[in-house]
Motif scaffolding. Structure first.
Motif, PDB file in Angstrom:
ATOM      1  N   THR A  39       0.819  -1.218   0.000  1.00 52.53           N
ATOM      2  CA  THR A  39       0.000   0.000   0.000  1.00 52.53           C
ATOM      3  C   THR A  39       0.852   1.267   0.000  1.00 52.53           C
ATOM      4  O   THR A  39       0.342   2.353  -0.321  1.00 52.53           O
ATOM      5  N   LEU A  40       2.127   1.149   0.340  1.00 48.27           N
ATOM      6  CA  LEU A  40       3.010   2.317   0.385  1.00 48.27           C
ATOM      7  C   LEU A  40       3.631   2.625  -0.978  1.00 48.27           C
ATOM      8  O   LEU A  40       4.235   3.675  -1.164  1.00 48.27           O
ATOM      9  N   LEU A  41       3.494   1.701  -1.907  1.00 46.15           N
ATOM     10  CA  LEU A  41       4.096   1.864  -3.226  1.00 46.15           C
ATOM     11  C   LEU A  41       3.067   2.378  -4.232  1.00 46.15           C
ATOM     12  O   LEU A  41       1.857   2.185  -4.050  1.00 46.15           O
ATOM     13  N   PRO A  42       3.525   3.019  -5.284  1.00 50.66           N
ATOM     14  CA  PRO A  42       2.590   3.393  -6.364  1.00 50.66           C
ATOM     15  C   PRO A  42       1.892   2.153  -6.904  1.00 50.66           C
ATOM     16  O   PRO A  42       2.451   1.056  -6.909  1.00 50.66           O
ATOM     17  N   VAL A  43       0.669   2.315  -7.374  1.00 56.53           N
ATOM     18  CA  VAL A  43      -0.138   1.176  -7.817  1.00 56.53           C
ATOM     19  C   VAL A  43       0.584   0.357  -8.874  1.00 56.53           C
ATOM     20  O   VAL A  43       0.566  -0.887  -8.841  1.00 56.53           O
TER      21      VAL A  43
END
Length: 628
Positions: free
Chosen positions: A158-162
């Motif tokens: 969830t912390l990374l770009p999609v």
């Protein structure tokens, strides 16, 4: 084992891993989830054994304390003499114990569900999940049922770009085809649950269930072992089916092509099955290393120092990094005085009993019960019960006569080791207290909080010789205390006696008899109403004389404190010296609990040094020179 393959540190492992982390698969056992609040396999075996012990002995689990080493020793002894489950360390021990407690599969699933419900990802899971999310780890195998790896990976995602997110394929034994597809298509990452998932209908716990790995999951494990190296963390190697599958890989030419690492707190504690597997792997040409590291969290801390992560994931990981428990300090080095200046109230025990009489009973019995039975008949023998066996100091004939209804029979002697067995420590502690009181004007007091000796008050019916001997024995004590040794507390009707708390301790590979002077006051106990939450507690003392709360307060507390307030170092030194002389007074240098002849029974004989332990200052003060 150390001659066959190297033992390396977590830092050395992490340095090698950082070169190509994707080439090594991870294998997590129950120990990896221990810091997450989920019981390990060892914890579960302990719990199952306690349940079986209670069932077989008609006890309620509330009647035993598995946090008490005495109960743990008793449970272990019970299973050493039964064949209900395989012996300690056997690869099938966990499965057999689980099935013995919960024969039905649905109950085992419910137990697992309850066990993992309170678990949360630990620091090690957070590191592993972040490495998976960063595409640094492709494959994870686990025998655990918990979802902690997936949860940690999901949080990191969830912390990374999609567009950069990666979601692992999770496969259990009821979804083995999913894992096979990942292997065929190299669709990473994969998290394979070898014994099932907590949500699975099929999970493996019992001997019959673990006898063979699911064919598809076994194929996935074997084929992955031909593609990756593998690091085992928190895994004991108790599962025979898993170990057999891993061993079968060694028959292939390309087994574990990027090394095999087994993480353990100590290489000396590896189970035989693991040692045999590692030896076979080494012979097969696999690059094998044992990584000595205490916990999954500590290993993860070393890994994250050397494997790069995106900044957002590194910040996420370090938020959960545990604070260091050990910090380097610079120790001061100064010259110390060569002479002792502090006298300690501890006597070195040069020798203590190594054997006791062994008595076999027709039925098991507890130590409190057998002691009460002997005491009711006026027998002063000292005993410790161990199921059907008794360790005894005292007169054989007297003990056999009283315990005849229990089928008592002599069975030679029993070796006692107080460094290993808590029951042996209790036996020697009581025997030492009794031995020190014998032939001295002292009365032994045996309490759960600690045994003690008090000065015996004079009696009106004492013979003249007895009075004279008592006076001679206590001359040095009266001079040291400069006050009566027994009497009545001023302004009350409470009798007091000077005495000492005793301790039997094993320190620096030597046994010591510690004694703590204290003024004992006999205060009548008031009846205590049960379940009285607002009742006031009054003061009792533990083995060091520290207060324990008890109903009604301590009416002699102020008097006792005033009595000791003006006793400074020199006074204490004289008191310690007086007690030392009294406790070590002996014709032959020994103290005996009974003074028995060999044909009468086994006596408890101790030899104490005539000198107490000493200490000296660790620094220099000018007043030492003035006191020369």
């Amino acid at each position: 084992m150390t001659q066959s393959f190297p033992i390396i540190s977590a830092a050395q492992f992490s340095t090698a891993l950082a070169l190509r982390p994707n080439l090594v698969a991870w294998f997590l056992g129950a120990g990896a989830s221990a810091a997450s609040g989920i019981p390990t396999g060892y914890d579960m075996i302990r719990s199952f054994k306690a349940d079986i012990f209670c069932r077989e002995n008609s006890l309620s689990p509330r009647e035993i304390d598995t946090g008490d080493q005495v109960w743990l020793d008793r449970i272990d002894r019970f299973f050493r003499h039964t064949s209900l489950i395989p012996p300690d360390g056997d690869p099938n021990e966990y499965a057999a114990a689980f099935e013995a407690v919960y024969p039905q599969a649905r109950h085992r699933r419910q137990y697992i569900d309850d066990a993992i419900s309170k678990g949360t990802p630990c620091f090690g899971h957070r590191v592993l999940g972040s490495l998976i999310a960063a595409r640094k780890i492709d494959c994870v195998f686990t025998t655990n049922f918990d979802p902690l790896v997936e949860e940690a990976t999901g949080t990191a995602n969830t912390l990374l770009p999609v567009v950069e997110r990666v979601r692992p394929t999770v496969a259990g034994i009821d979804s083995g085809e999913r894992a096979s597809r990942c292997l065929r298509e190299s669709d990473w990452p994969l998290v394979a649950k070898l014994h099932g998932d907590y949500q699975s209908i099929a999970i493996k716990n019992t001997g019959s269930e673990l006898e063979q790995q699911d064919d598809r999951m076994r194929h996935v494990l074997v084929e992955a072992s031909q593609r990756f190296g593998m690091v085992f963390v928190g895994y004991s190697g108790r599962d025979a089916s898993v170990m057999e599958a891993l061993t079968s890989v060694l028959r292939e030419a390309d087994a574990f092509p990027n090394g095999l690492y087994w993480v353990t707190p100590s290489a000396s504690k590896l189970l035989p099955a693991v040692t045999q597997f590692l030896e076979a792997a080494h012979i097969a040409g696999v690059d094998v290393s044992v990584v000595e590291c205490k916990t999954f969290d500590e290993l993860a801390a070393d890994v994250i120092k050397r494997v790069d992560l995106p900044k957002v994931l590194m910040d996420h990981v370090m938020q959960a990094h545990p604070a260091p428990r050990l910090l380097p300090v610079t120790l001061q080095s100064r010259e110390v005085r060569s002479f002792p200046v502090l006298r300690l109230s501890a006597l070195l025990i040069d020798s203590l009993p190594r054997v006791a009489r062994k008595v076999i009973l027709a039925q098991p019995i507890t130590t409190p019960v057998v002691r009460a039975l002997l005491r009711s008949k006026g027998c002063k023998a000292i005993v410790a019960a161990n199921g059907h066996e008794l360790a005894v100091f005292g007169r054989d004939e007297e003990v056999l006569r009283i315990l005849a209804p229990l089928g008592a029979q002599l069975a030679g002697t029993l070796n006692i080791d107080a460094t290993r067995d808590s029951w042996a420590l209790g036996l020697l502690y009581e025997a030492l207290t009794k031995a020190l009181a014998r032939y001295r004007p002292l009365i032994p007091r045996f309490k759960r909080a600690g045994h003690s000796l008090v000065v015996a008050p004079p009696r009106d019916d004492d013979e003249e010789d007895r009075v004279r001997t008592r006076e001679q024995d206590l001359v040095r004590m009266r001079e040291a205390y400069e006050a009566p040794l027994t009497g009545i507390v001023q302004g009350t009707e409470f009798p007091f006696q000077e005495g000492v708390f005793l301790k039997l301790e094993f320190i620096e590979q030597r046994w010591w008899c510690g004694f703590e002077p204290f003024t004992f006051v006999d205060i009548p106990r008031q009846p205590v109403e049960e379940h009285s939450p607002d009742s006031q507690l009054d003061t009792e003392r533990d083995v060091l004389g520290r207060s324990l709360e008890r109903r009604g307060g301590d009416p002699a507390g102020d008097w006792r404190r005033e009595r000791w307030a003006r006793k400074y170092n020199k006074d204490w030194a004289r008191i310690i010296d007086a007690w030392t002389k009294l406790l070590t007074k002996s014709r032959d240098g020994s103290v005996r609990a009974f003074a028995l002849r060999p044909e009468e029974g086994v006596d408890a004989v101790f030899v104490l040094s005539e000198y107490t332990a000493w200490s000296r200052p660790g620094h220099h003060h000018a007043y030492f020179d003035r006191n020369k």
